[in-house]
Design a protein around this motif. Structure first.
Motif, PDB file in Angstrom:
ATOM      1  N   VAL A 115     -15.267  -1.801   4.550  1.00 14.25           N
ATOM      2  CA  VAL A 115     -13.997  -2.524   4.465  1.00 14.25           C
ATOM      3  C   VAL A 115     -14.353  -3.972   4.189  1.00 14.25           C
ATOM      4  O   VAL A 115     -15.115  -4.594   4.929  1.00 14.25           O
ATOM      5  CB  VAL A 115     -13.175  -2.407   5.766  1.00 14.25           C
ATOM      6  CG1 VAL A 115     -11.903  -3.247   5.659  1.00 14.25           C
ATOM      7  CG2 VAL A 115     -12.831  -0.951   6.054  1.00 14.25           C
ATOM      8  N   LEU A 116     -13.822  -4.507   3.111  1.00 13.87           N
ATOM      9  CA  LEU A 116     -14.061  -5.889   2.717  1.00 13.87           C
ATOM     10  C   LEU A 116     -12.850  -6.718   3.116  1.00 13.87           C
ATOM     11  O   LEU A 116     -11.721  -6.390   2.751  1.00 13.87           O
ATOM     12  CB  LEU A 116     -14.281  -5.962   1.204  1.00 13.87           C
ATOM     13  CG  LEU A 116     -14.558  -7.321   0.602  1.00 13.87           C
ATOM     14  CD1 LEU A 116     -15.843  -7.927   1.179  1.00 13.87           C
ATOM     15  CD2 LEU A 116     -14.679  -7.199  -0.914  1.00 13.87           C
ATOM     16  N   SER A 117     -13.085  -7.775   3.893  1.00 12.03           N
ATOM     17  CA  SER A 117     -11.996  -8.638   4.361  1.00 12.03           C
ATOM     18  C   SER A 117     -12.190 -10.038   3.806  1.00 12.03           C
ATOM     19  O   SER A 117     -13.250 -10.637   3.973  1.00 12.03           O
ATOM     20  CB  SER A 117     -11.977  -8.707   5.887  1.00 12.03           C
ATOM     21  OG  SER A 117     -11.754  -7.438   6.421  1.00 12.03           O
ATOM     22  N   HIS A 118     -11.164 -10.540   3.173  1.00  6.82           N
ATOM     23  CA  HIS A 118     -11.162 -11.878   2.591  1.00  6.82           C
ATOM     24  C   HIS A 118     -10.155 -12.713   3.378  1.00  6.82           C
ATOM     25  O   HIS A 118      -9.073 -12.225   3.700  1.00  6.82           O
ATOM     26  CB  HIS A 118     -10.753 -11.789   1.119  1.00  6.82           C
ATOM     27  CG  HIS A 118     -10.809 -13.068   0.387  1.00  6.82           C
ATOM     28  ND1 HIS A 118      -9.812 -13.999   0.454  1.00  6.82           N
ATOM     29  CD2 HIS A 118     -11.762 -13.574  -0.432  1.00  6.82           C
ATOM     30  CE1 HIS A 118     -10.135 -15.029  -0.307  1.00  6.82           C
ATOM     31  NE2 HIS A 118     -11.308 -14.798  -0.840  1.00  6.82           N
ATOM     32  N   PRO A 119     -10.477 -13.985   3.699  1.00  2.52           N
ATOM     33  CA  PRO A 119      -9.570 -14.778   4.535  1.00  2.52           C
ATOM     34  C   PRO A 119      -8.167 -14.971   3.953  1.00  2.52           C
ATOM     35  O   PRO A 119      -7.208 -15.109   4.706  1.00  2.52           O
ATOM     36  CB  PRO A 119     -10.289 -16.117   4.693  1.00  2.52           C
ATOM     37  CG  PRO A 119     -11.371 -16.130   3.693  1.00  2.52           C
ATOM     38  CD  PRO A 119     -11.672 -14.720   3.314  1.00  2.52           C
ATOM     39  N   LEU A 120      -8.025 -14.943   2.636  1.00  2.00           N
ATOM     40  CA  LEU A 120      -6.704 -15.132   2.029  1.00  2.00           C
ATOM     41  C   LEU A 120      -6.168 -13.900   1.304  1.00  2.00           C
ATOM     42  O   LEU A 120      -4.966 -13.774   1.118  1.00  2.00           O
ATOM     43  CB  LEU A 120      -6.746 -16.319   1.057  1.00  2.00           C
ATOM     44  CG  LEU A 120      -7.108 -17.659   1.696  1.00  2.00           C
ATOM     45  CD1 LEU A 120      -7.271 -18.739   0.641  1.00  2.00           C
ATOM     46  CD2 LEU A 120      -6.066 -18.065   2.717  1.00  2.00           C
ATOM     47  N   ALA A 121      -7.057 -12.992   0.900  1.00  4.50           N
ATOM     48  CA  ALA A 121      -6.630 -11.824   0.125  1.00  4.50           C
ATOM     49  C   ALA A 121      -6.391 -10.590   0.984  1.00  4.50           C
ATOM     50  O   ALA A 121      -5.882  -9.592   0.501  1.00  4.50           O
ATOM     51  CB  ALA A 121      -7.667 -11.503  -0.950  1.00  4.50           C
ATOM     52  N   GLY A 122      -6.782 -10.644   2.256  1.00  2.00           N
ATOM     53  CA  GLY A 122      -6.596  -9.487   3.125  1.00  2.00           C
ATOM     54  C   GLY A 122      -7.817  -8.583   3.126  1.00  2.00           C
ATOM     55  O   GLY A 122      -8.927  -9.029   2.861  1.00  2.00           O
ATOM     56  N   ALA A 123      -7.594  -7.308   3.391  1.00  4.91           N
ATOM     57  CA  ALA A 123      -8.693  -6.347   3.498  1.00  4.91           C
ATOM     58  C   ALA A 123      -8.456  -5.171   2.560  1.00  4.91           C
ATOM     59  O   ALA A 123      -7.319  -4.824   2.255  1.00  4.91           O
ATOM     60  CB  ALA A 123      -8.822  -5.853   4.934  1.00  4.91           C
ATOM     61  N   PHE A 126      -5.735  -7.471  -4.336  1.00  2.00           N
ATOM     62  CA  PHE A 126      -6.899  -8.054  -3.662  1.00  2.00           C
ATOM     63  C   PHE A 126      -7.710  -8.899  -4.647  1.00  2.00           C
ATOM     64  O   PHE A 126      -8.091 -10.033  -4.343  1.00  2.00           O
ATOM     65  CB  PHE A 126      -7.784  -6.961  -3.063  1.00  2.00           C
ATOM     66  CG  PHE A 126      -8.965  -7.508  -2.317  1.00  2.00           C
ATOM     67  CD1 PHE A 126      -8.869  -7.820  -0.972  1.00  2.00           C
ATOM     68  CD2 PHE A 126     -10.170  -7.719  -2.962  1.00  2.00           C
ATOM     69  CE1 PHE A 126      -9.951  -8.340  -0.279  1.00  2.00           C
ATOM     70  CE2 PHE A 126     -11.266  -8.235  -2.285  1.00  2.00           C
ATOM     71  CZ  PHE A 126     -11.155  -8.547  -0.939  1.00  2.00           C
ATOM     72  N   ALA A 127      -7.972  -8.364  -5.832  1.00  2.00           N
ATOM     73  CA  ALA A 127      -8.768  -9.089  -6.831  1.00  2.00           C
ATOM     74  C   ALA A 127      -8.082 -10.388  -7.236  1.00  2.00           C
ATOM     75  O   ALA A 127      -8.717 -11.452  -7.253  1.00  2.00           O
ATOM     76  CB  ALA A 127      -9.007  -8.197  -8.056  1.00  2.00           C
ATOM     77  N   LEU A 128      -6.814 -10.324  -7.555  1.00  2.00           N
ATOM     78  CA  LEU A 128      -6.096 -11.532  -7.971  1.00  2.00           C
ATOM     79  C   LEU A 128      -6.019 -12.566  -6.858  1.00  2.00           C
ATOM     80  O   LEU A 128      -6.231 -13.757  -7.080  1.00  2.00           O
ATOM     81  CB  LEU A 128      -4.691 -11.173  -8.448  1.00  2.00           C
ATOM     82  CG  LEU A 128      -4.615 -10.487  -9.801  1.00  2.00           C
ATOM     83  CD1 LEU A 128      -3.193 -10.013 -10.076  1.00  2.00           C
ATOM     84  CD2 LEU A 128      -5.078 -11.427 -10.901  1.00  2.00           C
ATOM     85  N   ALA A 129      -5.742 -12.135  -5.640  1.00  2.00           N
ATOM     86  CA  ALA A 129      -5.639 -13.070  -4.520  1.00  2.00           C
ATOM     87  C   ALA A 129      -6.977 -13.738  -4.226  1.00  2.00           C
ATOM     88  O   ALA A 129      -7.040 -14.941  -3.978  1.00  2.00           O
ATOM     89  CB  ALA A 129      -5.125 -12.350  -3.274  1.00  2.00           C
ATOM     90  N   SER A 130      -8.078 -12.976  -4.273  1.00  5.82           N
ATOM     91  CA  SER A 130      -9.385 -13.578  -4.001  1.00  5.82           C
ATOM     92  C   SER A 130      -9.788 -14.531  -5.110  1.00  5.82           C
ATOM     93  O   SER A 130     -10.375 -15.589  -4.854  1.00  5.82           O
ATOM     94  CB  SER A 130     -10.451 -12.500  -3.782  1.00  5.82           C
ATOM     95  OG  SER A 130     -10.678 -11.758  -4.958  1.00  5.82           O
ATOM     96  N   LEU A 131      -9.456 -14.197  -6.351  1.00  8.41           N
ATOM     97  CA  LEU A 131      -9.764 -15.098  -7.471  1.00  8.41           C
ATOM     98  C   LEU A 131      -8.934 -16.385  -7.393  1.00  8.41           C
ATOM     99  O   LEU A 131      -9.452 -17.483  -7.605  1.00  8.41           O
ATOM    100  CB  LEU A 131      -9.529 -14.393  -8.804  1.00  8.41           C
ATOM    101  CG  LEU A 131     -10.528 -13.298  -9.131  1.00  8.41           C
ATOM    102  CD1 LEU A 131     -10.072 -12.511 -10.347  1.00  8.41           C
ATOM    103  CD2 LEU A 131     -11.909 -13.869  -9.333  1.00  8.41           C
ATOM    104  N   CYS A 132      -7.657 -16.253  -7.085  1.00 16.32           N
ATOM    105  CA  CYS A 132      -6.799 -17.440  -6.945  1.00 16.32           C
ATOM    106  C   CYS A 132      -7.282 -18.330  -5.804  1.00 16.32           C
ATOM    107  O   CYS A 132      -7.296 -19.557  -5.928  1.00 16.32           O
ATOM    108  CB  CYS A 132      -5.346 -17.033  -6.717  1.00 16.32           C
ATOM    109  SG  CYS A 132      -4.578 -16.316  -8.170  1.00 16.32           S
ATOM    110  N   ALA A 133      -7.707 -17.727  -4.706  1.00 16.20           N
ATOM    111  CA  ALA A 133      -8.232 -18.500  -3.582  1.00 16.20           C
ATOM    112  C   ALA A 133      -9.484 -19.252  -3.999  1.00 16.20           C
ATOM    113  O   ALA A 133      -9.679 -20.413  -3.632  1.00 16.20           O
ATOM    114  CB  ALA A 133      -8.529 -17.582  -2.403  1.00 16.20           C
ATOM    115  N   GLY A 134     -10.330 -18.614  -4.794  1.00 14.13           N
ATOM    116  CA  GLY A 134     -11.542 -19.270  -5.291  1.00 14.13           C
ATOM    117  C   GLY A 134     -11.231 -20.435  -6.199  1.00 14.13           C
ATOM    118  O   GLY A 134     -11.892 -21.473  -6.156  1.00 14.13           O
TER     119      GLY A 134
END
Length: 111
Positions: A58-66, A92-100
């Motif tokens: 399970v991959l958890s990202h602080p802004l994109a969720g899990a 998940f991909a879009l949210a993690s990229l936007c956070a980056g």
């Protein structure tokens, strides 16, 4: 409708480096991981924790969720994870990229 587009989405056009620190739950242990080559099909995570081929994580990202994923390739500096195709993977991909991208802009403004 979105799910069928994700399945056909060629990986070579979607991979982008995020570098955002995340958490990876593998074999019941939470470890740090840095996202690299993020796409709607999966991600490469840089981690010192040994991962096994086929291992569910399970991959958890602080802004994109899990998101649930499976280890599909293991390298010296981490592992490639595959997401089940669908809206959750694209979100998940879009949210993690936007956070980056937001992090990169914030860093440039504060320099």
């Amino acid at each position: 409708m979105i799910s069928s587009n994700i399945t056909e989405f060629p990986r070579r056009h979607a991979a982008v480096r995020s570098g955002r620190v995340s958490m990876l739950l593998a074999s019941g242990v939470n470890v740090g991981a840095s996202l690299r080559d993020v796409s709607a099909a999966g991600v490469f995570v840089e981690t010192d924790h040994p991962l096994r081929l086929g291992e569910p994580v399970v991959l958890s990202h602080p802004l994109a969720g899990a998101i649930r994923a499976y280890v599909v390739r293991v390298g010296r500096d981490g592992a490639a994870l595959s997401f089940p195709a669908g809206e959750d993977a694209a979100t998940f991909a879009l949210a993690s990229l936007c956070a980056g991208m937001t992090t990169a802009v914030d860093s440039a403004l504060n320099a």
